[in-house]
Scaffold this motif. Structure first.
Motif, short mmCIF file in Angstrom:
data_model
loop_
_atom_site.label_atom_id
_atom_site.label_comp_id
_atom_site.label_asym_id
_atom_site.label_seq_id
_atom_site.Cartn_x
_atom_site.Cartn_y
_atom_site.Cartn_z
N ALA A 222 -3.13 0.11 9.98
CA ALA A 222 -1.71 -0.19 9.92
C ALA A 222 -0.98 0.79 9.00
O ALA A 222 0.15 1.22 9.29
N ALA A 223 -1.63 1.15 7.90
CA ALA A 223 -1.00 2.08 6.96
C ALA A 223 -0.95 3.50 7.53
O ALA A 223 -0.04 4.27 7.21
N ILE A 224 -1.93 3.85 8.35
CA ILE A 224 -1.95 5.19 8.94
C ILE A 224 -0.76 5.41 9.85
O ILE A 224 -0.12 6.45 9.84
N GLY A 225 -0.45 4.41 10.67
CA GLY A 225 0.64 4.54 11.63
C GLY A 225 0.11 4.66 13.05
O GLY A 225 -1.09 4.87 13.27
N HIS A 226 1.00 4.54 14.00
CA HIS A 226 0.59 4.52 15.40
C HIS A 226 1.08 5.74 16.19
O HIS A 226 0.69 5.91 17.34
N THR A 227 1.94 6.57 15.62
CA THR A 227 2.41 7.73 16.36
C THR A 227 1.36 8.83 16.31
O THR A 227 0.56 8.90 15.37
N PRO A 228 1.36 9.72 17.31
CA PRO A 228 0.39 10.82 17.28
C PRO A 228 0.48 11.67 16.02
O PRO A 228 -0.54 12.10 15.48
N TRP A 229 1.67 11.90 15.52
CA TRP A 229 1.83 12.74 14.34
C TRP A 229 1.25 12.06 13.10
O TRP A 229 0.63 12.73 12.26
N GLN A 230 1.44 10.76 12.98
CA GLN A 230 0.89 10.04 11.83
C GLN A 230 -0.64 10.04 11.86
O GLN A 230 -1.29 10.24 10.83
N GLN A 231 -1.19 9.84 13.05
CA GLN A 231 -2.64 9.82 13.16
C GLN A 231 -3.23 11.22 12.94
O GLN A 231 -4.28 11.37 12.29
#
Length: 421
Positions: A222-231
């Motif tokens: 959840a903290a990482i994020g779900h968008t490709p850029w965040q991952q």
């Protein structure tokens, strides 16, 4: 006391007792050849337009620079789409994504075969590239999710066999159909292969929603994020991943920057035709096929460090021979050996990349493919710029020296790289 070997895990190199090879399930054994077949089609469709350019220029009353867009825009679309498929595959299932994109490639090939003008053909090639971009990296990510590390590298090599066969066959298919039935039938033939591979995978139970074995998501997903850029940013925050991708970038630039000059260099230095020099350069792909066929035994015998040292040594020796030897049979053997050496090191990098982000292998392998692609582009620009001042032979030899340096340093880099920032 059981003998030990140094093998990479999810963290630094650790010593583990040698164990007998793990068995491979029958369902996995059935899926690997289909993924290899799809990978072969993906690589083949990339290279099949190379020998078609003169015929396309004549057909559409254009010059070579204009029809070359069928290759250059394909490459751009292929590279840009990498960031899309990693997160998508992690979310909806990797096998399903490969099956769907393989089927869609058949549609793009059919559109290419029916192209009434050059603009239509270029657009159709971009469509094919947009879907073909998923096949190889997502297939490798799927293998990573479904095989234990102890047998993963040899399993990746089995999929990689399809990639190398595609590299060899793509230009052959394009040239043969252009000289015989016509270039349109070449696209139709490859489209039929895509349809066969995609249909086989789509009917496989593994392609159904919710049936695929998934890697465990990171605890802080959840903290990482779900968008490709965040991952992607999360993967790049890992020092180990940065070292792997940095090596991949230099690996692509060093080898492919040098190898892009091989056919032209042989044409000038050996005074042979471009077709003859192209055949000699193409033996590289056959060498890769030979390695992939023997990969299981070579990997178990040499281990990671041996593969890196051996691969780098073979590459520097073969590229030096290509650069300076005036006898074409020796050059032919060197080109073949260069494919073996390249594949030994490249296959090792693939295996390590599959462990960069175990919970997000889709994005991890997409970063691997995109980085390799970027490195190739940088290398070609550099060598083409410097070829006039340094000479093609010298640049080819320097590419081999760079590859040897990377191959010797890589095991040490991994041994001292933490799995976390």
């Amino acid at each position: 006391m059981a003998p030990c070997q140094i093998i990479p895990a999810r963290g630094p190199f650790v010593a583990r007792p040698s164990v007998p090879p793990l068995p491979v399930s029958s369902s996995l054994s059935r899926s690997i050849p289909v993924l290899a077949f799809a990978s072969c089609c993906s690589m083949s469709v990339q290279r099949m337009c190379d020998p078609m350019l003169p015929a396309l220029a004549q057909e559409f009353h254009s010059n070579l620079a204009e029809v070359a867009w069928v290759i250059s825009l394909f490459a751009i679309a292929y590279g840009l789409m990498q960031i899309v498929y990693g997160p998508l595959a992690d979310r909806i299932g990797k096998f399903r994504v490969v099956a769907f994109t393989t089927l869609m490639c058949s549609v793009g090939c059919l559109a290419s075969a029916l192209a009434p003008d050059l603009t239509w053909l270029v657009a159709s090639r971009v469509l094919v590239a947009a879907f073909a971009a998923a096949i190889i990296p997502v297939s490798m990510a799927w293998v990573g999710d479904n095989t234990p590390y102890e047998i993963r590298q040899e399993t990746l090599a089995r999929v990689g066999l399809g990639t190398m066969l595609g590299l060899v066959s793509g230009q052959i298919i394009g040239g043969v159909f252009t000289d015989t039935a016509g270039w349109r039938w070449g696209f139709a033939f490859v489209g039929l292969l895509f349809l066969l591979a995609g249909s086989t995978m789509w009917l496989d139970p593994r392609a159904r929603p919710g049936t695929e074995r998934r890697a465990d998501l990171p605890t802080n997903a959840a903290a990482i994020g779900h968008t490709p850029w965040q991952q992607a940013r999360h993967v790049l925050s890992q020092r180990r991943a940065r070292r792997i991708l940095g090596t991949v970038l230099l690996h692509g630039a060093s080898f492919f920057g040098a190898f892009a000059l091989v056919a032209s260099h042989l044409h000038e230095s050996l005074h042979i035709s471009l077709s003859h020099s192209g055949v000699l350069a193409g033996l590289f792909g056959l060498g890769g096929v030979l390695y992939m066929l023997a990969a299981k035994h070579v990997i178990r015998r040499l281990g990671t460090t041996g593969l890196c040292r051996g691969g780098g040594t073979l590459v520097v020796m073969s590229l030096a021979t290509i650069a300076f030897c005036p006898w074409w049979p020796a050059v032919a053997l060197a080109s073949l050996v260069s494919g073996v050496g390249f594949s030994m090191f490249h296959n090792t990098l693939q295996a390590h990349a599959s462990e960069m982000a175990p919970g997000m292998r889709g994005i991890g392998m997409s970063l691997f493919a995109g980085t390799l692609f970027t490195g190739q582009s940088i290398g070609v620009v550099i060598t083409s710029t410097l070829s006039g001042s340094l000479g093609m032979g010298m640049l080819i030899a320097l590419g081999g020296c760079s590859m040897l340096t990377l191959a010797l340093l890589f095991p040490t880099l991994m041994r001292h790289a933490p799995a976390h920032p």
